[in-house]
Design a protein around this motif. Structure first.
Motif, PDB file in Angstrom:
ATOM      1  N   VAL A 186      -6.592 -14.434   2.282  1.00 55.89           N
ATOM      2  CA  VAL A 186      -6.943 -13.873   0.974  1.00 55.89           C
ATOM      3  C   VAL A 186      -5.753 -13.081   0.439  1.00 55.89           C
ATOM      4  CG1 VAL A 186      -8.487 -12.302  -0.265  1.00 55.89           C
ATOM      5  CG2 VAL A 186      -9.418 -13.780   1.514  1.00 55.89           C
TER       6      VAL A 186
ATOM      7  N   ARG B 151     -20.948  -4.057   0.505  1.00 50.20           N
ATOM      8  CA  ARG B 151     -21.632  -4.851  -0.533  1.00 50.20           C
ATOM      9  C   ARG B 151     -23.066  -4.414  -0.764  1.00 50.20           C
ATOM     10  NH1 ARG B 151     -19.585 -10.427   1.990  1.00 50.20           N
ATOM     11  NH2 ARG B 151     -17.449 -10.397   1.224  1.00 50.20           N
TER      12      ARG B 151
ATOM     13  N   ASP C   5     -14.095  -5.714   7.866  1.00 52.56           N
ATOM     14  CA  ASP C   5     -15.115  -4.677   7.624  1.00 52.56           C
ATOM     15  C   ASP C   5     -14.654  -3.342   8.217  1.00 52.56           C
ATOM     16  OD1 ASP C   5     -16.535  -6.805   6.660  1.00 52.56           O
ATOM     17  OD2 ASP C   5     -18.214  -6.635   8.062  1.00 52.56           O
TER      18      ASP C   5
ATOM     19  N   ARG D 212       1.890  -6.208  13.272  1.00 52.24           N
ATOM     20  CA  ARG D 212       2.581  -7.039  14.269  1.00 52.24           C
ATOM     21  C   ARG D 212       4.050  -7.173  13.862  1.00 52.24           C
ATOM     22  NH1 ARG D 212       2.794 -11.813  11.593  1.00 52.24           N
ATOM     23  NH2 ARG D 212       1.272 -11.824   9.923  1.00 52.24           N
TER      24      ARG D 212
ATOM     25  N   ASN E  62     -13.023 -20.552  -2.303  1.00 51.79           N
ATOM     26  CA  ASN E  62     -13.498 -19.352  -1.612  1.00 51.79           C
ATOM     27  C   ASN E  62     -12.457 -18.240  -1.587  1.00 51.79           C
ATOM     28  OD1 ASN E  62     -12.552 -21.623   0.151  1.00 51.79           O
ATOM     29  ND2 ASN E  62     -12.330 -19.971   1.635  1.00 51.79           N
ATOM     30  N   LEU E  63     -11.168 -18.607  -1.600  1.00 46.48           N
ATOM     31  CA  LEU E  63     -10.130 -17.568  -1.538  1.00 46.48           C
ATOM     32  C   LEU E  63      -9.875 -16.963  -2.920  1.00 46.48           C
ATOM     33  CD1 LEU E  63      -7.619 -19.489   0.761  1.00 46.48           C
ATOM     34  CD2 LEU E  63      -9.136 -17.623   1.437  1.00 46.48           C
TER      35      LEU E  63
ATOM     36  N   ALA F   5     -12.907 -14.419  -3.698  1.00 46.93           N
ATOM     37  CA  ALA F   5     -12.307 -13.193  -3.160  1.00 46.93           C
ATOM     38  C   ALA F   5     -11.211 -12.664  -4.087  1.00 46.93           C
ATOM     39  CB  ALA F   5     -11.766 -13.445  -1.751  1.00 46.93           C
TER      40      ALA F   5
ATOM     41  N   CYS G 267     -18.005 -15.106  -0.492  1.00 48.06           N
ATOM     42  CA  CYS G 267     -17.398 -16.276  -1.154  1.00 48.06           C
ATOM     43  C   CYS G 267     -18.390 -17.423  -1.358  1.00 48.06           C
ATOM     44  CB  CYS G 267     -16.200 -16.758  -0.339  1.00 48.06           C
ATOM     45  SG  CYS G 267     -16.490 -16.842   1.428  1.00 48.06           S
TER      46      CYS G 267
ATOM     47  N   GLY H 124     -11.254 -17.312   8.006  1.00 51.10           N
ATOM     48  CA  GLY H 124      -9.989 -16.653   8.360  1.00 51.10           C
ATOM     49  C   GLY H 124      -8.973 -17.603   8.977  1.00 51.10           C
TER      50      GLY H 124
ATOM     51  N   PRO I 199      -0.873  -0.077   7.873  1.00 49.97           N
ATOM     52  CA  PRO I 199      -1.047   0.914   6.799  1.00 49.97           C
ATOM     53  C   PRO I 199      -0.922   2.345   7.322  1.00 49.97           C
ATOM     54  CG  PRO I 199      -3.134  -0.156   7.340  1.00 49.97           C
ATOM     55  CD  PRO I 199      -2.090  -0.835   8.166  1.00 49.97           C
TER      56      PRO I 199
ATOM     57  N   ALA J 200      -2.297  -8.086   3.492  1.00 53.43           N
ATOM     58  CA  ALA J 200      -1.462  -8.908   2.595  1.00 53.43           C
ATOM     59  C   ALA J 200      -0.983 -10.192   3.273  1.00 53.43           C
ATOM     60  CB  ALA J 200      -0.264  -8.092   2.116  1.00 53.43           C
TER      61      ALA J 200
ATOM     62  N   ILE K  81     -11.643  -2.133   8.776  1.00 58.91           N
ATOM     63  CA  ILE K  81     -10.588  -1.471   7.994  1.00 58.91           C
ATOM     64  C   ILE K  81     -11.179  -0.920   6.695  1.00 58.91           C
ATOM     65  CG2 ILE K  81      -8.451  -1.930   6.684  1.00 58.91           C
ATOM     66  CD1 ILE K  81      -8.033  -1.742   9.672  1.00 58.91           C
TER      67      ILE K  81
ATOM     68  N   SER L 190     -11.373 -22.129   5.835  1.00 60.52           N
ATOM     69  CA  SER L 190     -10.556 -20.964   5.467  1.00 60.52           C
ATOM     70  C   SER L 190     -11.442 -19.751   5.179  1.00 60.52           C
ATOM     71  CB  SER L 190      -9.667 -21.272   4.258  1.00 60.52           C
ATOM     72  OG  SER L 190     -10.464 -21.628   3.140  1.00 60.52           O
ATOM     73  N   GLY L 191     -12.707 -19.967   4.911  1.00 58.83           N
ATOM     74  CA  GLY L 191     -13.637 -18.859   4.703  1.00 58.83           C
ATOM     75  C   GLY L 191     -13.822 -18.026   5.950  1.00 58.83           C
TER      76      GLY L 191
HETATM   77  N1  LIG Z   1     -11.362 -16.172   3.652  1.00 56.45           N
HETATM   78  C1  LIG Z   1     -12.222 -16.131   2.638  1.00 56.45           C
HETATM   79  O1  LIG Z   1     -12.545 -17.163   2.012  1.00 56.45           O
HETATM   80  C2  LIG Z   1     -12.843 -14.827   2.219  1.00 56.45           C
HETATM   81  C3  LIG Z   1     -13.657 -14.805   1.096  1.00 56.45           C
HETATM   82  C4  LIG Z   1     -14.270 -13.594   0.704  1.00 56.45           C
HETATM   83  C5  LIG Z   1     -14.023 -12.454   1.442  1.00 56.45           C
HETATM   84  N2  LIG Z   1     -13.228 -12.514   2.543  1.00 56.45           N
HETATM   85  C6  LIG Z   1     -12.963 -11.266   3.281  1.00 56.45           C
HETATM   86  O2  LIG Z   1     -11.590 -10.932   3.044  1.00 56.45           O
HETATM   87  C7  LIG Z   1     -11.046 -10.282   4.213  1.00 56.45           C
HETATM   88  C8  LIG Z   1      -9.802 -11.053   4.677  1.00 56.45           C
HETATM   89  O3  LIG Z   1     -10.149 -12.380   5.031  1.00 56.45           O
HETATM   90  P1  LIG Z   1      -9.033 -13.467   5.419  1.00 56.45           P
HETATM   91  O4  LIG Z   1      -9.754 -14.747   5.479  1.00 56.45           O
HETATM   92  O5  LIG Z   1      -7.837 -13.333   4.549  1.00 56.45           O
HETATM   93  O6  LIG Z   1      -8.669 -13.017   6.912  1.00 56.45           O
HETATM   94  P2  LIG Z   1      -7.353 -13.341   7.753  1.00 56.45           P
HETATM   95  O7  LIG Z   1      -6.666 -14.557   7.232  1.00 56.45           O
HETATM   96  O8  LIG Z   1      -7.779 -13.330   9.172  1.00 56.45           O
HETATM   97  O9  LIG Z   1      -6.398 -12.089   7.473  1.00 56.45           O
HETATM   98  C9  LIG Z   1      -6.710 -10.790   7.924  1.00 56.45           C
HETATM   99  C10 LIG Z   1      -5.658  -9.827   7.410  1.00 56.45           C
HETATM  100  O10 LIG Z   1      -5.978  -8.499   7.875  1.00 56.45           O
HETATM  101  C11 LIG Z   1      -4.854  -7.965   8.564  1.00 56.45           C
HETATM  102  N3  LIG Z   1      -5.249  -7.030   9.617  1.00 56.45           N
HETATM  103  C12 LIG Z   1      -5.845  -7.339  10.801  1.00 56.45           C
HETATM  104  N4  LIG Z   1      -6.046  -6.199  11.498  1.00 56.45           N
HETATM  105  C13 LIG Z   1      -5.568  -5.181  10.729  1.00 56.45           C
HETATM  106  C14 LIG Z   1      -5.461  -3.778  10.905  1.00 56.45           C
HETATM  107  N5  LIG Z   1      -5.898  -3.171  12.021  1.00 56.45           N
HETATM  108  N6  LIG Z   1      -4.896  -3.033   9.908  1.00 56.45           N
HETATM  109  C15 LIG Z   1      -4.457  -3.627   8.767  1.00 56.45           C
HETATM  110  N7  LIG Z   1      -4.512  -4.951   8.551  1.00 56.45           N
HETATM  111  C16 LIG Z   1      -5.071  -5.719   9.531  1.00 56.45           C
HETATM  112  C17 LIG Z   1      -4.139  -9.197   9.121  1.00 56.45           C
HETATM  113  O11 LIG Z   1      -2.786  -8.857   9.451  1.00 56.45           O
HETATM  114  P3  LIG Z   1      -1.928  -9.759  10.505  1.00 56.45           P
HETATM  115  O12 LIG Z   1      -1.294 -10.843   9.671  1.00 56.45           O
HETATM  116  O13 LIG Z   1      -0.929  -8.796  11.036  1.00 56.45           O
HETATM  117  O14 LIG Z   1      -2.875 -10.276  11.540  1.00 56.45           O
HETATM  118  C18 LIG Z   1      -4.242 -10.120   7.912  1.00 56.45           C
HETATM  119  O15 LIG Z   1      -3.301  -9.745   6.927  1.00 56.45           O
HETATM  120  C19 LIG Z   1     -12.207 -10.248   5.237  1.00 56.45           C
HETATM  121  O16 LIG Z   1     -12.863  -9.003   5.121  1.00 56.45           O
HETATM  122  C20 LIG Z   1     -13.121 -11.379   4.778  1.00 56.45           C
HETATM  123  O17 LIG Z   1     -14.457 -11.164   5.168  1.00 56.45           O
HETATM  124  C21 LIG Z   1     -12.618 -13.662   2.942  1.00 56.45           C
END
Ligand SMILES: NC(=O)c1ccc[n+]([C@@H]2O[C@H](COP(=O)([O-])OP(=O)(O)OC[C@H]3O[C@@H](n4cnc5c(N)ncnc54)[C@H](OP(=O)(O)O)[C@@H]3O)[C@@H](O)[C@H]2O)c1
Length: 349
Positions: free
Chosen positions: A16, A100, A75, A41, A321-322, A326, A129, A162, A58, A12, A77, A159-160
């Motif tokens: 995304v 997927r 992936d 954290r 992309n977000l 997603a 995305c 992370g 979680p 959360a 998690i 942002s795609g």
């Molecule tokens: N970004 C995009 O455009 C996009 C598009 C399609 C799909 N996705 C997919 O969506 C997912 C999230 O992407 P994102 O870009 O939002 O990544 P991100 O900004 O790096 O955020 C990752 C999230 O996962 C949490 N997390 C990390 N380790 C964890 C753990 N061990 N247990 C529970 N939560 C954990 C992080 O918490 P902390 O805040 O505590 O670090 C953060 O909330 C990925 O699988 C990605 O491939 C992303």
């Protein structure tokens, strides 16, 4: 009024995840109780409906008590929780790449293949995305004219990759702008260490998204081919891609050339594209950019024109992309499950 759902969001606090919470709120998704999770954290928290909620790591008990879980983390998690939760009756919408291409898991964009949903198919993957925009934009064109081959180049926002990658873009941009402004503006920027991405991204582009395989393709190029075939139910579709990272914050762009089994005039293709819900087709001579389109829901399509042969169409697609890439797609899938009456509070079931 529907009783609210218990909704878990794993990730959360990520990019995304934050956008997902924003849209759950603004679309009045029937959340009765929100269970937001992070990596655990210290002091991790999110805001939802004006309240600050702690976002711990979680726990199995909390996750298994949910009616619906959005997995927007990684992936690893998703692999840890996806099948476990679905087996226990939780609806799981996973935005990672973990499932997927798993034949037992539907990969869904509701406007494209909602028929893949089913009352017992509780684990559902959302697409990559980069391909989601084109999959939607050309869905009706494919149904009418039969797309045999796609050639595409993507221009993908940072942002795609992370949050860490985005922070890297901002840091590098500040340093580079300072150094160029202070000296000769056309001086080549020197090498700079990159950590989250394979090369420095500020004032730069590079043709690599993910890791290279033995054939020289990067993982994003492999993903878009496999996922578009699965989304369109077109196992023999040929797709060649070069995926490129560009210093854009939000919004993926794709230039695509579609080879059709049956020729189609550009104007007819534009009408077909516009018939798909959520698609905005731009007038001739105008086009969307990620700066204009980023942060919005639609899939933007423009520059629909003939390619090298009458059987080829070219087009330009921009998608956030977000959102459609997603979070929004997952919420729309959850909406479809609600409409079917399959997703409902288990306490009242
Ligand atoms: N970004 C995009 O455009 C996009 C598009 C399609 C799909 N996705 C997919 O969506 C997912 C999230 O992407 P994102 O870009 O939002 O990544 P991100 O900004 O790096 O955020 C990752 C999230 O996962 C949490 N997390 C990390 N380790 C964890 C753990 N061990 N247990 C529970 N939560 C954990 C992080 O918490 P902390 O805040 O505590 O670090 C953060 O909330 C990925 O699988 C990605 O491939 C992303």
């Amino acid at each position: 009024m529907r009783p609210g759902l218990r909704v878990a969001v794993v990730g959360a606090t990520g990019m995304v995840g934050r956008v997902l919470l924003e849209r759950l709120e603004s679309r009045r998704f029937p959340v009765g109780e929100l269970l937001p999770f992070s990596s655990g954290r210290a002091h991790a928290a999110v805001r939802f409906r004006g309240r600050r909620l702690a976002a711990p790591a979680p726990s199995p008990e909390a996750l298994r008590s949910a009616d619906l879980a959005f997995l927007v983390s990684s992936d690893e998690i998703a692999l840890e929780w996806g099948k476990d939760l679905a087996r226990r009756g939780v609806w799981v919408l996973d935005d990672s790449a973990a499932f997927r291409m798993d034949p037992s898991v539907p990969l869904v964009i509701p406007e494209v293949n909602a028929s893949e949903l089913g009352p017992e198919r509780r684990l559902i993957a959302g697409p990559n995305c980069t391909i989601s925009g084109l999959a939607v934009a050309a869905a009706a064109i494919h149904r009418r004219a039969g797309v045999r081959r796609v050639r595409m180049a993507s221009y993908q926002a940072v942002s795609g990759a992370g949050r860490e990658a985005l922070l890297e873009l901002f840091g590098q941009t500040r340093r580079a702008a300072r150094s160029l402004a202070d000296s000769e503006p056309l001086r080549p920027l020197g090498p700079e260490k990159a950590r989250a991405l394979p090369a420095p991204i500020a004032f730069n582009v590079f043709p690599q998204v993910g890791r290279f395989n033995a054939e020289g393709e990067c993982s994003e190029e492999v993903k878009v081919r496999g996922e578009l075939r699965k989304l369109w139910g077109a196992p023999r579709l040929a797709l060649s891609a070069t995926t490129v990272r560009v210093p854009v914050v939000r919004g993926h762009s794709v230039a695509a050339w579609l080879e059709l089994a049956r020729p189609l005039a550009p104007a007819a293709a534009a009408r077909l594209a516009a018939s798909v819900p959520g698609v905005k087709v731009w007038k001739e001579g105008t086009y969307p950019t990620p700066r204009a389109a980023g942060g919005g829901d639609p899939v933007h399509v423009a520059r629909i024109r003939r390619g090298a042969a009458p059987s080829e169409l070219a087009l330009w697609v921009v998608t956030d992309n977000l959102l459609k890439g997603a979070a929004l797609n997952s919420i729309q899938t959850a909406d479809a499950l609600l409409e079917k009456g399959w997703l409902r509070p288990r306490r009242a079931a």
